[in-house]
Design a protein around this motif. Structure first.
Motif, PDB file in Angstrom:
ATOM      1  N   TRP A  67      89.071  58.800  31.113  1.00 43.86           N
ATOM      2  CA  TRP A  67      90.429  59.326  30.933  1.00 43.86           C
ATOM      3  C   TRP A  67      91.053  58.609  29.751  1.00 43.86           C
ATOM      4  CZ3 TRP A  67      94.023  62.793  31.479  1.00 43.86           C
ATOM      5  CH2 TRP A  67      95.368  62.440  31.322  1.00 43.86           C
ATOM      6  N   VAL A  77      86.150  57.216  34.724  1.00 44.17           N
ATOM      7  CA  VAL A  77      86.332  58.074  35.903  1.00 44.17           C
ATOM      8  C   VAL A  77      85.035  58.867  36.131  1.00 44.17           C
ATOM      9  CG1 VAL A  77      88.846  58.306  35.735  1.00 44.17           C
ATOM     10  CG2 VAL A  77      87.397  59.927  34.528  1.00 44.17           C
ATOM     11  N   LEU A  79      83.251  62.306  37.685  1.00 49.06           N
ATOM     12  CA  LEU A  79      83.559  63.685  38.052  1.00 49.06           C
ATOM     13  C   LEU A  79      82.380  64.296  38.795  1.00 49.06           C
ATOM     14  CD1 LEU A  79      85.792  65.877  37.570  1.00 49.06           C
ATOM     15  CD2 LEU A  79      84.351  66.698  35.690  1.00 49.06           C
ATOM     16  N   VAL A 175      87.304  63.275  30.325  1.00 52.70           N
ATOM     17  CA  VAL A 175      87.263  63.967  31.622  1.00 52.70           C
ATOM     18  C   VAL A 175      87.843  65.387  31.547  1.00 52.70           C
ATOM     19  CG1 VAL A 175      89.445  63.012  32.522  1.00 52.70           C
ATOM     20  CG2 VAL A 175      87.626  63.704  34.108  1.00 52.70           C
ATOM     21  N   PHE A 191      87.201  65.167  41.591  1.00 52.54           N
ATOM     22  CA  PHE A 191      87.373  63.797  41.087  1.00 52.54           C
ATOM     23  C   PHE A 191      86.814  62.813  42.131  1.00 52.54           C
ATOM     24  CE2 PHE A 191      90.872  60.561  39.658  1.00 52.54           C
ATOM     25  CZ  PHE A 191      89.897  59.795  39.015  1.00 52.54           C
ATOM     26  N   GLY A 194      88.684  58.378  43.170  1.00 50.80           N
ATOM     27  CA  GLY A 194      89.703  58.238  42.128  1.00 50.80           C
ATOM     28  C   GLY A 194      90.554  56.982  42.193  1.00 50.80           C
ATOM     29  N   ILE A 208      95.868  62.491  37.235  1.00 49.04           N
ATOM     30  CA  ILE A 208      95.301  63.433  38.203  1.00 49.04           C
ATOM     31  C   ILE A 208      95.984  64.797  38.079  1.00 49.04           C
ATOM     32  CG2 ILE A 208      94.891  63.857  40.666  1.00 49.04           C
ATOM     33  CD1 ILE A 208      94.589  60.831  41.044  1.00 49.04           C
ATOM     34  N   MET A 211      94.495  66.435  35.119  1.00 46.54           N
ATOM     35  CA  MET A 211      93.158  66.926  35.439  1.00 46.54           C
ATOM     36  C   MET A 211      93.251  68.227  36.237  1.00 46.54           C
ATOM     37  SD  MET A 211      91.498  63.182  36.252  1.00 46.54           S
ATOM     38  CE  MET A 211      90.038  63.721  37.095  1.00 46.54           C
ATOM     39  N   LEU A 216      90.639  70.986  37.445  1.00 44.77           N
ATOM     40  CA  LEU A 216      90.052  70.241  38.569  1.00 44.77           C
ATOM     41  C   LEU A 216      90.337  70.996  39.869  1.00 44.77           C
ATOM     42  CD1 LEU A 216      88.702  67.375  39.197  1.00 44.77           C
ATOM     43  CD2 LEU A 216      90.984  66.704  39.966  1.00 44.77           C
TER      44      LEU A 216
END
Ligand code: AMP
Ligand code: FE
Ligand code: FE
Ligand code: ZN
Length: 301
Positions: A67, A77, A79, A175, A191, A194, A208, A211, A216
């Motif tokens: 990120w 991070v 994924l 990400v 995620f 996290g 978040i 994302m 996401l």
């Protein structure tokens, strides 16, 4: 229904082959297990081949990402990606780049350790990985074999910690780009762990939310590295952002002390994940969760 959506085989940094892993999953009483090796789909075929009757195997992966926030240094991070097309060219190329990146970075860590007199040899570590995607756990095992540390855990707590002078980061995928690649490949991005603060710096709610805006679809909430408070916070965020919620063990065989099925996913959330894969399916041959899972799952009536 018992569902574990995050496990690693020896194709990355777990210790069981994909065939052993699916047997371990069945023996542990799981109905569904996802194989999510780091940056590779290399274990999918063997896992499908060895699938015990009654077990659903979900093809997945854990993509190494970062990120890049406006007000914090780049943050590592992970994924998770499920039910994507393994032949989608852009995601496939990015996985290959990440594996290559891991090799260069692993070698730099090992060279630095060796220069300070630790008896580890990069070529031996690569050989011991048996073609698996190399990570710090492989270096940790070499340190255990050499008698430098007592356990993989001890290696991660000292020489291989992200705070260690030997730590080298890798050029992981942005990400937001990772999410786009997974979605373009017809997959469901979630995620991973996290808020696992014990692994290092974690991202804020703003990340978040960004994302989620980028596509996401879920948050891994129940994970061995999350405290009760971290889970509660993530569950609230998922509700706010309309994301599905998963739970999983992040099993790594004997490279970690966590048993398979240590945390599990609610069956309704798993159904939502399959529905999401169906809905956004970019790839005709993965259309329909039942069709997508036909090689992987018991026949549904
Ligand atoms: P890397 O991807 O090379 O940076 O290595 C990180 C990997 O090591 C992740 O997959 C973690 O799951 C794993 N890991 C982190 N902490 C530990 C630990 N204490 N013991 C074993 N594996 C760990
Ligand atoms: Fe791992
Ligand atoms: Fe991870
Ligand atoms: Zn993992």
């Amino acid at each position: 229904m018992r569902i574990d959506l995050h496990t690693h085989s020896s194709v990355s940094d777990g210790t069981e082959t994909p065939a052993q892993l699916v047997r371990t999953a069945a023996a542990a009483g799981l109905d569904v297990v996802a194989l999510t090796d780091h940056d590779t789909t290399g274990g999918w075929a063997a896992a499908a081949e060895a699938r015990p009757a009654g077990l659903t195997v979900v093809p997945g992966m854990e993509l190494s990402c970062r990120w890049f926030g406006p007000d914090q240094p780049p943050t590592s991070v992970h994924l998770l990606a499920y039910l994507f097309d393994p032949d989608a060219p852009a995601l496939s190329a990015e996985r290959a780049r990440l594996r290559d990146e891991r090799l260069g970075r692993g070698e730099r860590i090992v060279e630095a350790l060796a220069a300070d007199g630790h008896p580890v040899v990069w070529a031996e570590i690569v050989e011991a990985s048996a073609g698996g995607v190399v990570g710090r756990p492989h270096i940790a095992r070499a340190l255990v074999r050499a008698g430098v540390v007592e356990s993989v855990d001890a290696a991660f707590a000292s020489l291989l910690s992200h705070r260690s002078p030997y730590y080298v980061s890798k050029a992981d995928t942005d990400v937001l780009q990772g999410i786009a690649l997974v979605r373009a490949a017809g997959g469901v991005p979630v995620f991973a762990h996290g808020l696992a603060t014990k692994r290092g710096r974690v991202v804020g709610d703003d990340a978040i939310a960004a994302m989620a805006a980028a596509g996401l679809l879920g948050l891994e909430v129940d994970h061995p590295d999350h405290s009760e408070e971290e889970r509660r916070h993530l569950r609230g965020l998922a509700a706010e952002l309309g994301l599905l919620v998963t739970g999983s063990s992040d099993y790594h065989g004997t490279n970690k002390t966590t048993p398979i099925a240590a945390c599990t996913t609610d069956p309704e959330q798993f159904e939502a994940l399959l529905a999401a894969a169906d809905r956004q399916c970019a790839v005709p041959r993965l259309t329909g969760s039942v069709q997508a899972l036909s090689r992987w799952a018991p026949t549904r009536s």
